[in-house]
Scaffold this active site. Structure first.
Site, PDB file in Angstrom:
ATOM      1  N   THR A 153       4.013  -6.469   0.043  1.00 44.58           N
ATOM      2  CA  THR A 153       4.486  -5.115   0.252  1.00 44.58           C
ATOM      3  C   THR A 153       5.715  -5.010  -0.621  1.00 44.58           C
ATOM      4  OG1 THR A 153       3.795  -5.244   2.569  1.00 44.58           O
ATOM      5  CG2 THR A 153       5.422  -3.562   2.052  1.00 44.58           C
ATOM      6  N   ARG A 181      -7.246   0.400   8.622  1.00 47.22           N
ATOM      7  CA  ARG A 181      -6.261  -0.560   9.137  1.00 47.22           C
ATOM      8  C   ARG A 181      -4.845  -0.161   8.671  1.00 47.22           C
ATOM      9  NH1 ARG A 181      -2.386  -3.993   6.466  1.00 47.22           N
ATOM     10  NH2 ARG A 181      -1.870  -5.674   7.892  1.00 47.22           N
ATOM     11  N   VAL A 182      -3.887  -0.198   9.584  1.00 44.22           N
ATOM     12  CA  VAL A 182      -2.492   0.097   9.261  1.00 44.22           C
ATOM     13  C   VAL A 182      -1.651  -1.105   9.663  1.00 44.22           C
ATOM     14  CG1 VAL A 182      -0.521   1.600   9.735  1.00 44.22           C
ATOM     15  CG2 VAL A 182      -2.830   2.572   9.585  1.00 44.22           C
ATOM     16  N   ASP A 184       2.392  -3.165   9.348  1.00 39.16           N
ATOM     17  CA  ASP A 184       3.742  -2.928   9.872  1.00 39.16           C
ATOM     18  C   ASP A 184       4.546  -1.932   9.063  1.00 39.16           C
ATOM     19  OD1 ASP A 184       3.596  -5.092   7.839  1.00 39.16           O
ATOM     20  OD2 ASP A 184       5.779  -4.877   7.940  1.00 39.16           O
ATOM     21  N   GLY A 205       4.719  -8.939   4.513  1.00 38.33           N
ATOM     22  CA  GLY A 205       3.965 -10.087   4.991  1.00 38.33           C
ATOM     23  C   GLY A 205       2.802  -9.672   5.859  1.00 38.33           C
ATOM     24  N   GLY A 207       1.105  -7.983   8.409  1.00 38.45           N
ATOM     25  CA  GLY A 207       1.532  -6.816   9.161  1.00 38.45           C
ATOM     26  C   GLY A 207       1.312  -6.910  10.652  1.00 38.45           C
TER      27      GLY A 207
END
Ligand code: GLY
Length: 291
Positions: A153, A181-182, A184, A205, A207
């Site tokens: 990220t 999918r979501v 962090d 990293g 999530g």
């Protein structure tokens, strides 16, 4: 609220991941380019929000990083991205998730900042972007196939000369993840947080692991009674409970810097008004070796 001392500071990251030797130079140069832009905004008296957005836009444009043009594909072969930005002065948050076909998700998140919803997803996010004049693009232009590894990220935290803090994140998700999918990155208290009274933090990293351990919230809690480096190290240690890799960056409200990771590498850039040098690292060991 803001009681600026004239000091500024900016920390960015290009992802917690393993960086192959052949990609280390691109990661370092990409971080340096973004750091140059973000530090320039703050040096000229610009806002922390502007610095965070400008920094992340550079990282999103660089296909070295898994965000924007470097995003990875889900199991449908589609690119869905998450991003968020938080204003430490007002605690306003703008976030988008599973958004498609925009080159700069962080700028859509910035457009969301003063809106009532803190997070819009998928088609709702895309429609918001179009309605508010955000840039859109051909989805194929977002996939370069050059981003490193399966999870990283980009992120940035900044303190401006007026004492305002901001945090931002942007990600292309995890390669081969489920559609919709979501992770962090757009979740306050997980992938990011900013509060002028305390500090600002951003993570990269795995999530699901970061969300389950609320890493940004943990850092903010620690910062209320201690300095940033132990705070970020303690947060990363919490991952041991659930497993997973991550890296995090943090500024306290005075501009003191902390960063830590348990991934093999973590591409980081640091600049502060204390000496106005631009520093880039690919791991914490490197910082120890060269500073
Ligand atoms: N940390 C980014 C993600 O898991 O989506």
């Amino acid at each position: 609220m803001a009681d600026g001392t004239g000091n500024w500071a900016l920390v960015l990251h290009g992802g917690a991941k393993e960086i192959a030797p052949g990609k280390q130079k691109a990661n370092r140069l990409g971080c340096l380019a973004a750091l140059t832009v973000g530090a320039g905004v703050l040096r000229q008296g610009g806002s922390a929000l502007d610095a965070v957005e400008a920094t992340i836009r550079v990282l999103e444009h660089d296909p070295t990083f898994n965000a924007g043009r470097g995003s990875v594909r889900n199991t449908d072969g589609e690119i869905e991205m998450d991003a968020a930005i938080m204003d430490g002065a007002t605690l306003d948050i703008g976030g988008v998730a599973a958004i498609r076909a925009v080159p700069h998700p962080v700028s859509v998140a910035r457009l969301m900042l003063r809106e009532q919803p803190t997070l819009l997803v998928a088609d709702g996010a895309r429609r918001f972007a179009e309605a508010h004049g955000a840039e859109t693009c051909d989805p194929a232009s977002l996939f370069s196939g050059t981003a490193d590894g399966s999870h990283d990220t980009v992120g940035c935290v900044a303190l401006d000369t007026s004492g305002n803090l901001a945090a931002g994140t942007s990600t292309g998700g995890i390669e081969g993840c489920a559609p919709g999918r979501v992770g962090d990155s757009p979740l306050p208290g997980c992938g990011l947080y900013a509060d002028n009274a305390i500090g600002a933090a951003a993570f990269s990293g795995d999530g699901e692991s970061i969300a389950r351990t609320m890493l940004a919230a943990r850092v903010m809690q620690s910062l209320e009674s201690g300095p940033p480096q132990p705070a970020i190290e303690a947060a990363i240690m919490r991952l041991g409970r659930v497993g997973g890799e991550a890296g995090g960056i943090v500024l306290d409200r005075t501009g003191q810097v902390g960063w830590a990771h348990n991934s093999p590498h973590f591409a980081v850039g640091v600049a502060t008004s204390a000496d106005d040098r631009l520093r880039t690292y690919l791991s914490k060991n490197e910082e120890v070796a060269h500073d």
